[in-house]
Write an enzyme that holds these catalytic residues in place. Structure first.
Site, mmCIF file in Angstrom:
data_model
loop_
_atom_site.group_PDB
_atom_site.id
_atom_site.type_symbol
_atom_site.label_atom_id
_atom_site.label_comp_id
_atom_site.label_asym_id
_atom_site.label_seq_id
_atom_site.Cartn_x
_atom_site.Cartn_y
_atom_site.Cartn_z
ATOM 1 C CG ASP A 1 34.801 22.980 -13.861
ATOM 2 O OD1 ASP A 1 34.476 23.127 -15.063
ATOM 3 O OD2 ASP A 1 35.877 22.463 -13.537
HETATM 4 C C1 NOJ Z 1 35.837 21.361 -17.037
HETATM 5 C C2 NOJ Z 1 37.173 21.805 -16.547
HETATM 6 O O1 NOJ Z 1 37.384 21.381 -15.220
HETATM 7 C C3 NOJ Z 1 37.374 23.308 -16.616
HETATM 8 O O2 NOJ Z 1 38.692 23.604 -16.253
HETATM 9 C C4 NOJ Z 1 37.035 23.797 -17.976
HETATM 10 O O3 NOJ Z 1 37.294 25.171 -18.072
HETATM 11 C C5 NOJ Z 1 35.584 23.482 -18.237
HETATM 12 N N1 NOJ Z 1 35.397 22.040 -18.226
HETATM 13 C C6 NOJ Z 1 35.086 24.049 -19.562
HETATM 14 O O4 NOJ Z 1 35.655 23.399 -20.611
#
Ligand code: NOJ
Length: 767
Positions: free
Chosen positions: A302
């Site tokens: 993430d």
């Molecule tokens: C953080 C989020 O937790 C995740 O779900 C998301 O896909 C990413 N950012 C990218 O935007």
């Protein structure tokens, strides 16, 4: 300023591309013949053999194109580094390039024409509830329990995103959650692993289709592996500590189902699980996912979760974080700048084996081949297609249809609903009734602002007449929305507009009040400790109620809310979530009875926050509720154990009855269940018939109820249909604490009905 910088860089890119790459022709030619997995593997291996260590690591590196959108902002000069790195072949993927094919093409051109090997970039984006055409938020869609419709809507979203040059979505989020304080429950399928698994499969197959190489499909991503939805106290990014049984039986099933459905990628998470951050968790990624489940795709971290392992106290610096992550099976680094800066040294120093890098790169390249990016790196970059596909009427029809299906009727005393089209003086009250932003929900990154049809617009359009409307009170302090990241300030004090609303209510027959949450009160980083109506809305509701009791409360929100007062006093309550661009039209059609609501809650609504976590599939405990209910049993002394609205609950403008529950044993441990469902009301309606089991005694205690089947059925008035379910070992077993799936003989209770409190019951003995 940042937007300008990006513009300058991109403009430079568009005009300065030159083809310095010698291998691109060769790659294109040979890849066009690739069809089977074996062919792809051969091709991947050939390519890998040509790559330097740095180029391999580059494939494991993902940068954001528009870096302020979905995470904390890195330094500005990093923008320049990103483009330099693309030229060197040090970027395998970009996210957030949302401006469309011109930008995608410009970036792809550098990768393909200027980097030594010309390996195309895979473009990722959070297509969570639509790309340009913004539909109902996932928890709303899940309330439809209409698996086919969910799949269809996902296909539309994939087609639209693909037409904008996107190849990969960070969806579906399949995190099960039992805590409505956690803002991200809006993004998931709710609290139940069975329903959640069905939805996960629908979304994965909706995005990916049968042919990933087609120009209307994109790779999906099951996230966040694992247990992010169990953040302690519902506080975002918080610690997670869950036991083996919950992990295997509740958290894992939708992820496993997504794997079996062929999902191409996984995302790990921000959370630690039992002391080990998900990003550095070898048990999750190597043992379970790539080991036991045989997952062939790749895992992306993430946003910055790799370097956050330092803050977790798990890695002493970015270098150690890289080591731990790669060893644990994280294949791609999203925006940590960890792999790109640290991995080569780790390999050269003998700390990380190059075979681990090779494995990660192969996984990533395989998906790129399957997408057809080697055949034609610009196959998703067709301006004409973008124009034709964007916002197609079919997509708009799809989100309207799903918006109606997502609405859950929670209460309807004295048939206050449907509203009458004539001879009824209706007042519409609430800032959210005329809000073009909130219905778009949180994840509408590529959507156009202010494009939702409001309830006011929807009702006026539906009846063809103007409606008496009063805001009553601002939910958000005007002009308090700060973009990037979007934060809002709630109006906690200003009640100056109450008077107008009260006066309007006084002279009306019925008052429709639209209250709930602003779009940016749920979603990532939007945990709330109090999940009642925010701001002065509860006070407004009570003030209006004093002068007119005929209130239809329409809730628009991203999570279950605690609304005990409303439940006790307000005669009609409609859960309308955040329904996307067609929100107002859908709500109007339901309120006027043009569409008979059939949604059912995918998540329990608590009476108060103190009951959380509250979920229908809880354990019995050694001291469950008894008839005597003396002091020493499992309960609170100040609130009932039961929720306000249970999982699976939802009313209709008609009524249904269930009768003749029959349970028969088929061969091979199969149990055949049938029940007669009758529409006992006056109008046509749809019902979600639900089947729950209770495995009464087992080597691992089982929940009091577990959903094991459901069917969406439409019935005309007085019509009866026999609904049949087959329970196989798959539904009757569970995971033991060594993660073995076992089916144990013994007594089972079975319940069938319209929600998780279904009373119609039978039983059987599994031999
Ligand atoms: C953080 C989020 O937790 C995740 O779900 C998301 O896909 C990413 N950012 C990218 O935007």
């Amino acid at each position: 300023m940042k937007k300008y910088l990006v513009y300058v860089l991109l403009t430079g890119i568009i005009y300065s591309c030159k083809n310095t790459n010698e291998n691109i022709t060769e790659l294109k030619e040979s890849s066009s013949q690739i069809k089977t997995n074996d062919d792809i593997d051969k091709k991947v291996n050939n390519l890998l053999a040509k790559m330097t260590l740095e180029e391999k690591i580059g494939q494991m590196n993902q940068y954001s194109g528009f870096w302020d959108v979905t995470g904390p902002s890195p330094e500005k000069e990093e923008a320049a580094i990103k483009y330099e790195h693309i030229k060197k072949g040090y970027v395998g993927s970009m996210l957030n390039v949302k401006e469309g094919v011109a930008h995608v093409r410009a970036i792809q051109k550098i990768a393909v024409e200027e980097s030594r090997l010309g390996i195309p970039i895979i473009f990722a984006f959070d297509v969570i509830h639509g790309f340009k055409t913004i539909g109902p938020i996932p928890i709303a869609e899940s309330a439809s329990w209409d698996i086919e419709a969910i799949k269809k809507l996902t296909q539309n979203a994939a087609e639209e995103a693909a037409a904008y040059g996107i190849n990969w979505t960070f969806a579906p989020m399949v995190d099960i959650s039992r805590d409505a304080r956690w803002g991200r429950v809006m993004e998931g399928g709710g609290e139940d692993p069975y329903l959640g698994s069905k939805i996960a499969v629908a979304r994965v197959s909706g995005f990916q289709g049968d042919d990933l190489g087609a120009t209307n499909t994109i790779a999906a991503c099951a996230k966040h592996f694992a247990a992010y939805g169990f953040s302690e106290s519902g506080r975002e990014y918080n610690t997670v500590d869950v036991g083996t049984s919950t992990l295997n039986n509740i958290v894992f099933p939708p992820f496993k189902a997504a794997t079996e459905a062929g999902v191409k990628t996984f995302m790990n998470g921000f959370n630690e699980l039992n002391g080990i951050p998900a990003t550095g968790n070898a048990y999750l990624q190597r043992d379970v996912l790539k080991g036991d489940w045989g997952f062939q795709g790749f895992v992306v971290s993430d946003w910055a979760s790799m370097k956050e392992m330092v803050a977790h106290g798990y890695a002493k610096d970015k270098k150690e974080a890289s080591e731990l992550a790669v060893k644990a099976g994280s294949d791609m680094d999203m925006e940590s700048y960890a792999y790109v800066n640290e991995l080569a040294d780790l390999v050269k120093e003998g700390i990380v084996e190059e075979s681990l890098i090779d494995d990660a790169v192969k996984r990533i390249l395989r998906v790129k081949f399957e997408l057809g990016l080697f055949e034609d790196p610009y196959k998703y970059c067709d301006e004409q297609r973008q124009k034709e596909v964007s916002g197609k009427q079919e997509f708009i029809d799809g989100i309207l249809d799903m918006a109606k299906k997502s609405i859950v009727l929670l209460k309807n005393e004295n048939n206050l609903l449907p509203l009458k089209k004539k001879n009824q003086k209706i007042a519409l009250i609430g800032a959210l009734a005329n809000d073009k932003t909130s219905p778009l929900g949180n994840w509408r990154l590529a959507g156009e602002p202010e494009t939702a049809v409001t309830v006011l617009e929807g009702m006026e359009k539906y009846t063809g007449n103007s409606l008496n409307y009063a805001k009553g009170a601002d939910l958000v302090i005007p002009n308090s929305e700060i973009e990037m990241p979007i934060e809002i300030a709630v109006n906690e004090t200003d009640k100056s507009d109450f008077t107008e609303a009260i006066a309007l209510a006084k002279k009306s027959d019925v008052v429709v009040m639209v209250l709930g949450e602003h779009a940016f009160q749920s979603g990532e980083a939007r945990s709330r400790s109090n999940i009642g109506l925010p701001g002065v809305q509860q006070q407004l509701l009570e003030a209006v109620y004093k002068v007119n009791k005929n209130i239809v409360l329409v809730l628009t929100n991203g999570r279950p809310l605690t609304i005990p007062w409303a439940d006790e006093n307000i005669p009609a309550i409609v859960e309308a979530w955040q329904l996307g661009m067609q929100s107002g039209n859908a709500i109007a059609q339901v309120l006027y009875g043009d569409y008979n609501p059939s949604g059912k809650l995918p998540m329990t609504f608590p009476r108060n926050v103190g009951q959380i976590p509250i979920y229908y599939n809880h354990k019995n405990t050694g001291r469950p509720a008894t008839v005597n209910n003396d002091v020493y049993w499992s309960h609170y002394i100040d609130v009932e154990n039961t929720p306000l609205y249970s999982f699976g609950y939802g009313l209709s403008y008609t009524t249904f009855s269930y009768a003749n529950l029959r349970v028969n044993k088929g061969g091979e441990n199969k149990i055949e269940v049938s029940v007669d469902l009758t529409n006992t009301g006056d109008v046509k309606g749809k019902e979600v018939a639900q089947l729950y089991i209770h495995d009464k005694f087992a080597s691992i205690t089982r929940p009091v109820r577990e959903l094991k089947g459901f069917e969406l059925v439409e019935l005309a008035p007085n019509e009866t249909k026999t609904i049949r379910f087959t329970l196989t070992e798959k539904e009757l077993g569970f995971y033991d604490n060594q993660a073995n799936y076992i089916v144990e003989p013994g007594e089972f209770d079975i319940y069938v009905g319209g929600n998780s409190d279904a009373k119609l019951m039978s039983n059987f003995l599994l031999e």
